[in-house]
Design a protein around this motif. Structure first.
Motif, PDB file in Angstrom:
ATOM      1  N   MET A   7      12.414   1.532 -12.272  1.00 26.33           N
ATOM      2  CA  MET A   7      12.101   2.897 -11.839  1.00 26.33           C
ATOM      3  C   MET A   7      11.463   2.865 -10.458  1.00 26.33           C
ATOM      4  N   ASN A   8      11.824   3.846  -9.642  1.00 24.11           N
ATOM      5  CA  ASN A   8      11.160   3.904  -8.354  1.00 24.11           C
ATOM      6  C   ASN A   8       9.903   4.772  -8.467  1.00 24.11           C
ATOM      7  N   ARG A   9       9.182   4.880  -7.347  1.00 24.33           N
ATOM      8  CA  ARG A   9       7.881   5.539  -7.371  1.00 24.33           C
ATOM      9  C   ARG A   9       7.997   6.997  -7.841  1.00 24.33           C
ATOM     10  N   ARG A  52      14.178 -21.956  -1.590  1.00 26.14           N
ATOM     11  CA  ARG A  52      14.201 -20.822  -0.657  1.00 26.14           C
ATOM     12  C   ARG A  52      13.498 -19.607  -1.270  1.00 26.14           C
ATOM     13  N   ILE A  53      12.765 -18.888  -0.398  1.00 28.17           N
ATOM     14  CA  ILE A  53      12.049 -17.684  -0.829  1.00 28.17           C
ATOM     15  C   ILE A  53      12.647 -16.481  -0.111  1.00 28.17           C
ATOM     16  N   TYR A  54      13.047 -15.471  -0.872  1.00 28.64           N
ATOM     17  CA  TYR A  54      13.594 -14.234  -0.304  1.00 28.64           C
ATOM     18  C   TYR A  54      12.757 -13.059  -0.811  1.00 28.64           C
ATOM     19  N   ALA A  55      12.764 -11.954  -0.062  1.00 27.07           N
ATOM     20  CA  ALA A  55      12.098 -10.739  -0.555  1.00 27.07           C
ATOM     21  C   ALA A  55      13.011  -9.539  -0.357  1.00 27.07           C
ATOM     22  N   ILE A  56      13.159  -8.752  -1.431  1.00 28.00           N
ATOM     23  CA  ILE A  56      14.003  -7.553  -1.364  1.00 28.00           C
ATOM     24  C   ILE A  56      13.255  -6.393  -2.025  1.00 28.00           C
ATOM     25  N   SER A  57      13.771  -5.172  -1.803  1.00 26.32           N
ATOM     26  CA  SER A  57      13.200  -4.010  -2.486  1.00 26.32           C
ATOM     27  C   SER A  57      13.348  -4.196  -3.991  1.00 26.32           C
ATOM     28  N   ASN A  58      12.372  -3.710  -4.757  1.00 26.02           N
ATOM     29  CA  ASN A  58      12.427  -3.878  -6.210  1.00 26.02           C
ATOM     30  C   ASN A  58      13.323  -2.830  -6.874  1.00 26.02           C
ATOM     31  N   VAL A  59      13.856  -1.879  -6.066  1.00 26.02           N
ATOM     32  CA  VAL A  59      14.541  -0.725  -6.646  1.00 26.02           C
ATOM     33  C   VAL A  59      16.052  -0.824  -6.466  1.00 26.02           C
ATOM     34  N   CYS A  60      16.785  -0.862  -7.596  1.00 24.46           N
ATOM     35  CA  CYS A  60      18.244  -0.911  -7.549  1.00 24.46           C
ATOM     36  C   CYS A  60      18.796   0.430  -7.070  1.00 24.46           C
ATOM     37  N   ARG A  61      19.859   0.394  -6.247  1.00 23.70           N
ATOM     38  CA  ARG A  61      20.443   1.632  -5.722  1.00 23.70           C
ATOM     39  C   ARG A  61      21.142   2.430  -6.817  1.00 23.70           C
ATOM     40  N   HIS A  62      21.536   1.773  -7.888  1.00 22.17           N
ATOM     41  CA  HIS A  62      22.316   2.439  -8.929  1.00 22.17           C
ATOM     42  C   HIS A  62      21.466   3.469  -9.661  1.00 22.17           C
ATOM     43  N   PRO A  85       0.820  -1.215   0.000  1.00 21.65           N
ATOM     44  CA  PRO A  85       0.000   0.000   0.000  1.00 21.65           C
ATOM     45  C   PRO A  85       0.858   1.271   0.000  1.00 21.65           C
ATOM     46  N   GLU A  86       2.014   1.217   0.639  1.00 26.28           N
ATOM     47  CA  GLU A  86       2.905   2.378   0.660  1.00 26.28           C
ATOM     48  C   GLU A  86       4.320   1.927   0.372  1.00 26.28           C
ATOM     49  N   GLY A  87       5.132   2.852  -0.104  1.00 22.09           N
ATOM     50  CA  GLY A  87       6.534   2.543  -0.333  1.00 22.09           C
ATOM     51  C   GLY A  87       6.768   1.866  -1.668  1.00 22.09           C
ATOM     52  N   GLU A  88       8.006   1.400  -1.857  1.00 22.52           N
ATOM     53  CA  GLU A  88       8.395   0.849  -3.147  1.00 22.52           C
ATOM     54  C   GLU A  88       7.894  -0.582  -3.307  1.00 22.52           C
ATOM     55  N   ARG A  89       7.856  -1.036  -4.574  1.00 24.86           N
ATOM     56  CA  ARG A  89       7.467  -2.418  -4.850  1.00 24.86           C
ATOM     57  C   ARG A  89       8.469  -3.385  -4.227  1.00 24.86           C
ATOM     58  N   ILE A  90       7.985  -4.598  -3.940  1.00 22.07           N
ATOM     59  CA  ILE A  90       8.830  -5.625  -3.327  1.00 22.07           C
ATOM     60  C   ILE A  90       8.977  -6.784  -4.316  1.00 22.07           C
ATOM     61  N   ALA A  91      10.226  -7.268  -4.479  1.00 19.46           N
ATOM     62  CA  ALA A  91      10.479  -8.398  -5.370  1.00 19.46           C
ATOM     63  C   ALA A  91      10.656  -9.652  -4.515  1.00 19.46           C
ATOM     64  N   VAL A  92       9.800 -10.667  -4.749  1.00 17.10           N
ATOM     65  CA  VAL A  92       9.875 -11.914  -3.982  1.00 17.10           C
ATOM     66  C   VAL A  92      10.516 -12.976  -4.878  1.00 17.10           C
TER      67      VAL A  92
END
Lengths: 352, 49, 75
Positions: free
Chosen positions: B1-3, A268-278, A255-262
């Motif tokens: 892309m981010n939000r 094994r199942i991991y979940a991380i932020s969908n947004v690359c820092r680069h 509902p809030e924040g960035e998308r999550i990649a599962v």
């Protein structure tokens, strides 16, 4: 970032990419020259220098159109991702072509007047108040300045100094440069020509760019409004674990924040932020390679258990807790405390 | 892309589409005027002879 | 009139990029470590590569050198 700076981090792929680019530019310019010099109707034949500067301008415009096509195409289909990987070399080449085009215009059309050629470029046609006969050269100058700033800041040094958000905001000026160039051609070359070829090509290119961006943007907005099923306690429903292809991810929108990649890595199942820092690349569209999630845009890597880039890199992204309940994967919408390792959920009964 | 980047694109494109459309339309109208003026001039010249 | 305006535009651009060049050269000689610690050992040819950017964005370069940074980009 801890690695040393180089002019270009060469890879075999980048070398063949650049060879194809160079070949494409040469073929385009020769084809334009041959076409304009050999097939123009009698009496409308321009001088070779005029054809050459137009060929360079047309090549820069076509290259910029190609550059702007890559972004939305890669969002619509992963098949176009390899083009995105080395896009900045296209951008720098486009700026160089436009720069030579500008220099030839300055020499040929303004170099022989008593006035300073630079002043003459902006002042020889004073009808700034009229669309008809508008001094379209000024539009080209502004576009060239934008392309210069972008080419000058295309090295990753600038991504690190400015930060990815400001870097991206600066480089979004390219859309205004494109609009200025469309206006530059429409109010310039198109006005003086009998054949509608330039008007059709430029109009169709701009329409295609606009259409693809609007379609890709609309799809993204739809994904952002289609939220994952959430329980009151912050756990989001992802789906059956084996629906996630091995080494790949399902992306969920909290509902809030960035998308999550599962991600699923074997059992094994991991979940991380969908947004690359680069540069904000969509990690969930990448794969797990050598135990690391690899960004589909430029190949930046992160360990899925703690979100840290492998040494010597220092980037870190958020990781999320997961659990499997009644054959369904859930991910918690709050990121785990920074730097903490999160144990993966293991699919029951699956072979490790 | 981010939000934030997605939002920036969503804000930019409606304006950009309008700009591209109006510039192209204005340029084509200007060109049509020049062309018809040129045809008239040719007709006047031909009439003079 | 229009020629004067055009002259002013080019002079302003030259003044901006000229100041930029001064900032860029002094940054490359003395301030690169402060701007981006990982760039301290940058070889000369990469320094020349980033010179045009330093000249074009010099107000930002000064701001970054003295530690101003957008909140969301802090790690």
């Amino acid at each position: 970032m801890a690695h040393g700076y180089k002019i270009i981090q060469w890879t075999p792929f980048k070398k063949s990419y650049d060879a194809a680019l160079l070949l494409g530019v040469l073929v385009f310019i020769s084809a334009y020259l041959v076409g304009a010099l050999a097939f123009a109707p009698q009496g409308e034949r321009a001088l070779p220098i005029q054809v050459a500067l137009r060929a360079l301008g047309a090549c820069a415009f076509s290259l910029l159109t190609l550059i702007l096509l890559i972004g939305p195409l890669a969002r619509l289909s992963p098949r176009f991702l390899p083009l995105l990987y080395n896009r900045r070399h296209l951008g720098v080449t486009c700026f160089l072509l436009a720069l030579i085009h500008g220099a030839l215009v300055l020499l040929w059309y303004h170099g022989f007047s008593d006035l300073n050629p630079f002043v003459s470029l902006l002042a020889s046609n004073p009808s700034y108040d009229s669309i008809q006969g508008f001094p379209f050269e000024s539009l080209g100058v502004i576009a060239l300045l934008i392309l210069f700033v972008m080419a000058a800041t295309s090295h990753d040094f600038w991504n690190n100094v400015l930060g990815p958000n400001m870097w991206k905001a600066l480089h979004m000026l390219v859309y205004w440069a494109y609009a200025l160039i469309v206006a530059h051609v429409m109010l310039g070359a198109v006005q003086g020509e009998k054949s509608p070829l330039h008007a059709i090509v430029v109009g169709a290119s701009a329409a295609l760019i606009a259409l693809l961006h609007v379609v890709a943007g609309w799809r993204e907005t739809r994904r952002d409004t289609k939220l994952a099923d959430a329980k009151n306690d912050g756990w989001l429903r992802v789906g059956p674990p084996n629906d996630i292809p091995n080494s790949r991810a399902h992306i969920v929108t909290p509902p809030e924040g960035e998308r999550i990649a599962v991600f699923r890595d074997g059992a094994r199942i991991y979940a991380i932020s969908n947004v690359c820092r680069h540069q904000g690349g969509p990690l969930g569209e990448g794969r797990i390679i050598d135990g690391c999630v690899t960004c589909p845009w430029h190949g930046f890597q992160y360990r899925p258990q703690d979100g840290k880039a492998p040494a010597p890199f220092t980037e870190r992204i958020a990781v999320y807790r997961t659990r499997i309940e009644d054959g369904v994967v859930f991910v918690h919408s709050d990121p785990a405390p920074s730097g903490e390792e999160v144990a993966p959920s293991v699919i029951a009964g699956a072979q490790q | 892309m981010n939000r934030a980047q997605r939002r920036a694109h969503a804000r930019l494109w409606p304006i950009l589409v309008l700009v591209l459309l109006s510039v192209s339309a204005a340029a084509l109208v200007a060109k049509a005027r020049i062309d018809s003026a040129a045809i008239e001039a040719v007709a006047v010249l031909a009439g003079d002879e | 009139m229009i020629e004067q305006a055009a002259e002013i535009v080019w002079l302003a651009l030259a003044a901006y990029l000229g100041s930029g060049l001064c900032v860029a050269i002094s940054t490359l000689l003395f301030g690169l470590r402060k701007l981006e610690p990982a760039a301290a050992e940058m070889p000369l040819r990469v320094r020349l590569l980033i010179l045009p950017g330093l000249a074009a964005l010099w107000p930002l370069v000064i701001a970054r050198t003295f530690g101003l940074r957008a909140k969301e980009d802090r790690q």
